[in-house]
Design an enzyme around this catalytic site. Structure first.
Site, short mmCIF file in Angstrom:
data_model
loop_
_atom_site.label_atom_id
_atom_site.label_comp_id
_atom_site.label_asym_id
_atom_site.label_seq_id
_atom_site.Cartn_x
_atom_site.Cartn_y
_atom_site.Cartn_z
N LYS A 172 -1.92 18.74 -10.35
CA LYS A 172 -1.85 17.95 -11.59
C LYS A 172 -0.84 16.83 -11.40
O LYS A 172 0.07 16.95 -10.57
CB LYS A 172 -1.38 18.83 -12.76
CG LYS A 172 -1.82 18.32 -14.11
CD LYS A 172 -3.29 18.64 -14.38
CE LYS A 172 -3.79 18.03 -15.65
NZ LYS A 172 -5.13 18.54 -16.00
N ALA B 248 -12.59 15.14 -24.83
CA ALA B 248 -13.09 16.51 -25.02
C ALA B 248 -13.59 16.71 -26.46
O ALA B 248 -14.72 17.17 -26.68
CB ALA B 248 -11.98 17.50 -24.68
N GLY B 249 -12.77 16.35 -27.44
CA GLY B 249 -13.10 16.61 -28.83
C GLY B 249 -14.30 15.82 -29.34
O GLY B 249 -15.16 16.35 -30.05
P1 NAD Z 1 -7.81 12.19 -24.64
O1 NAD Z 1 -6.63 11.39 -24.29
O2 NAD Z 1 -9.15 11.60 -24.45
O3 NAD Z 1 -7.71 12.70 -26.16
C1 NAD Z 1 -6.59 13.37 -26.66
C2 NAD Z 1 -6.76 13.46 -28.17
O4 NAD Z 1 -5.72 14.30 -28.69
C3 NAD Z 1 -6.63 12.12 -28.87
O5 NAD Z 1 -7.57 12.05 -29.93
C4 NAD Z 1 -5.22 12.15 -29.46
O6 NAD Z 1 -5.08 11.36 -30.60
C5 NAD Z 1 -5.12 13.61 -29.79
N1 NAD Z 1 -3.74 14.06 -29.94
C6 NAD Z 1 -2.66 13.72 -29.20
N2 NAD Z 1 -1.57 14.31 -29.70
C7 NAD Z 1 -1.97 15.03 -30.76
C8 NAD Z 1 -1.31 15.86 -31.70
N3 NAD Z 1 0.00 16.05 -31.62
N4 NAD Z 1 -2.06 16.45 -32.66
C9 NAD Z 1 -3.39 16.25 -32.73
N5 NAD Z 1 -4.07 15.47 -31.89
C10 NAD Z 1 -3.37 14.88 -30.91
O7 NAD Z 1 -7.65 13.55 -23.80
P2 NAD Z 1 -8.77 14.59 -23.38
O8 NAD Z 1 -9.20 14.25 -22.02
O9 NAD Z 1 -9.77 14.76 -24.48
O10 NAD Z 1 -7.88 15.92 -23.27
C11 NAD Z 1 -7.60 16.74 -24.39
C12 NAD Z 1 -7.24 18.13 -23.90
O11 NAD Z 1 -8.30 18.63 -23.10
C13 NAD Z 1 -5.99 18.18 -23.01
O12 NAD Z 1 -5.32 19.41 -23.20
C14 NAD Z 1 -6.57 18.13 -21.61
O13 NAD Z 1 -5.69 18.67 -20.64
C15 NAD Z 1 -7.80 18.99 -21.82
N6 NAD Z 1 -8.83 18.78 -20.81
C16 NAD Z 1 -9.49 17.60 -20.67
C17 NAD Z 1 -10.44 17.47 -19.68
C18 NAD Z 1 -11.25 16.22 -19.50
O14 NAD Z 1 -12.17 16.23 -18.69
N7 NAD Z 1 -10.97 15.16 -20.22
C19 NAD Z 1 -10.73 18.55 -18.85
C20 NAD Z 1 -10.07 19.75 -19.02
C21 NAD Z 1 -9.11 19.86 -20.01
#
Ligand code: NAD
Length: 424
Positions: free
Chosen positions: A114, A230-231
């Site tokens: 990471k 992800a969301g």
């Molecule tokens: P991203 O940057 O695309 O989105 C992150 C989201 O979280 C944003 O909408 C942001 O506003 C929100 N956020 C940040 N701080 C916050 C808080 N305090 N309260 C509520 N919302 C908050 O990131 P992502 O890639 O979607 O990653 C999100 C999670 O998924 C992380 O834990 C990441 O490690 C995990 N993840 C992502 C992937 C991937 O392929 N993108 C893979 C495995 C795990």
């Protein structure tokens, strides 16, 4: 006479302490040899870098960054790069450990790594972001490579950032080296199906969980904390794959709730325009904390660590918690959720779709042959479904919660590789 004052013990929220304590529990069940256990508690390598960036106004700013390679006994290390103002070395170490268990649980031939830079990308211009991305690669370039350690996107890093990083690494090597990084745009060797892979994998897990719980996902309500890669894809794909209705979503600025359902595409368009979901019409505001406690069927934490703790775990009303985020639930909260019958799909299983398709991207880059989206989805489905049932069965047999079941599956695979290689 001594007066006893009640002491409220603070829950340890250091992500690396949590990752180590989770491993310790699995090691006890697996009766791991003490030296193997001790070896798996620490990363094999970590690099701290200092980056000096020329800002648009001509000044220079200094940023700190990290790259951690946790364990490469099963193959090259792999793991995303996070750009976040609150990044710490302990978060990166924890995420690298979880990547190790993630690659092992879906049985792909990779180890865990990471990276991260302490920065707020929202405050940087596109040019500053590009210079920062390239400077990071100039520093960590000496320990990464297509057969050594392959980064990918994570929180606040994007396919465009991956493109700059792949380009910088190619310049250093004097030849195209697109295989050094995954999550690239399609024209630079990205894989079809990578963009939505994390959410898709998580939804495949929810589908399988619903089968073992004998629960119909058609019309099931879903709340999503964190509305990024992800969301957003969870909200978009949920109705298509499972027939779910998303009733609440949030981002770092707050959340929105509509019990009749939100239109995912519409909310995404709104967020693109306004930078947040807050203020979206036809929904009521909701805080991030209240969203977690909504009476929904499926709760999807998709933001950051430590959002479900001993403080609020009692208030979680969802039947299934599908952890797309890494580390959203603390060990104490895990026990409470298990006792309350909440079915948790643990992070390194639930969000393994991303790294699985990243691995497919590496395979396609190595062979120079590219698969259709249908092929990517079929292969992802097979990997995730097998991993889900391996974890569910192990947890049921051991009568432990799913996270511990997942640890037992993953750690035994990594321990076996370490011992076969004669490292311990
Ligand atoms: P991203 O940057 O695309 O989105 C992150 C989201 O979280 C944003 O909408 C942001 O506003 C929100 N956020 C940040 N701080 C916050 C808080 N305090 N309260 C509520 N919302 C908050 O990131 P992502 O890639 O979607 O990653 C999100 C999670 O998924 C992380 O834990 C990441 O490690 C995990 N993840 C992502 C992937 C991937 O392929 N993108 C893979 C495995 C795990």
């Amino acid at each position: 006479m001594v007066t006893l004052v009640p002491v409220h013990r603070q829950e340890d929220l250091n992500p690396f302490d949590i990752a180590q304590s989770q491993l310790d529990e699995a090691a006890a069940i697996l009766q791991l040899e003490p030296a193997v256990h001790a070896y798996l508690r620490e990363p094999v390598r970590e690099l701290h870098v200092t980056l000096s960036i020329r800002m648009d106004d001509g000044s220079s700013r200094i940023f700190k960054g990290f790259r951690v390679q946790y364990n490469d006994s099963r193959g090259p290390t792999k793991g995303g790069i996070r750009f976040h103002p609150e990044e710490t070395i302990d978060t990166v170490k924890a995420l690298a450990a979880w990547m190790t268990w993630k690659c092992a649980v879906v049985d792909i031939p990779l180890g865990g790594g990471k990276g991260g830079v302490i920065c707020n990308p929202k405050e940087l211009s596109t040019n500053e972001l590009e210079r920062l991305s390239r400077a990071y690669i100039r520093q960590v370039g000496r320990i990464i490579g297509p057969e050594m350690d392959i980064p990918a996107p994570d929180v606040y890093t994007t396919p465009q950032i991956m493109a700059w990083m792949a380009d910088e690494y190619s310049i250093i090597k004097g030849q195209n080296q697109f295989g050094v990084i995954t999550g690239k745009p399609l024209p630079l060797g990205g894989s079809k199906g990578r963009e939505d892979a994390t959410a898709r994998g998580g939804l495949y897990c929810v589908r399988e969980a619903a089968k073992v719980l004998d629960f119909d996902t058609q019309g099931a309500t879903m709340a999503i904390q964190g509305f990024g890669n992800a969301g957003q894809f969870a909200a978009l794909l949920g109705p298509e794959l499972l027939g779910t209705v998303t009733v609440a979503v949030s981002d770092s600025q707050g959340g929105i709730y509509n019990p009749d359902g939100l239109n995912a595409a519409d909310v995404i368009a709104y967020k693109k325009q306004h930078g947040t979901v807050v203020g979206y019409p036809n929904a009521q505001p909701i805080s991030n904390a209240d969203l977690l406690e909504l009476k929904v069927d499926i709760l999807v934490p998709s933001a950051l660590e430590n959002v479900i703790t001993s403080e609020n775990a009692h208030c979680i009303k969802a039947k299934i918690v599908a952890e797309l985020a890494n580390g959203p639930t603390t060990p104490e909260a895990d026990k409470i959720l298990y006792e309350n019958g909440v079915y948790v799909i643990p992070d390194f299983l639930c969000n393994a779709g991303g790294v699985t398709v990243s691995y497919f991207e590496m395979v396609q880059n190595a062979y120079g042959r590219y698969w259709s989206e249908k092929t990517v989805h079929e292969r992802l489905n097979e990997k995730i479904t097998n991993a889900f049932h391996a974890v569910h069965d192990r947890a049921r047999n051991l009568q432990v919660h799913n996270r511990l079941g997942a640890y037992c599956v993953a750690v035994s695979r990594v321990a076996e590789a370490v011992q076969l290689r004669g490292w311990v």
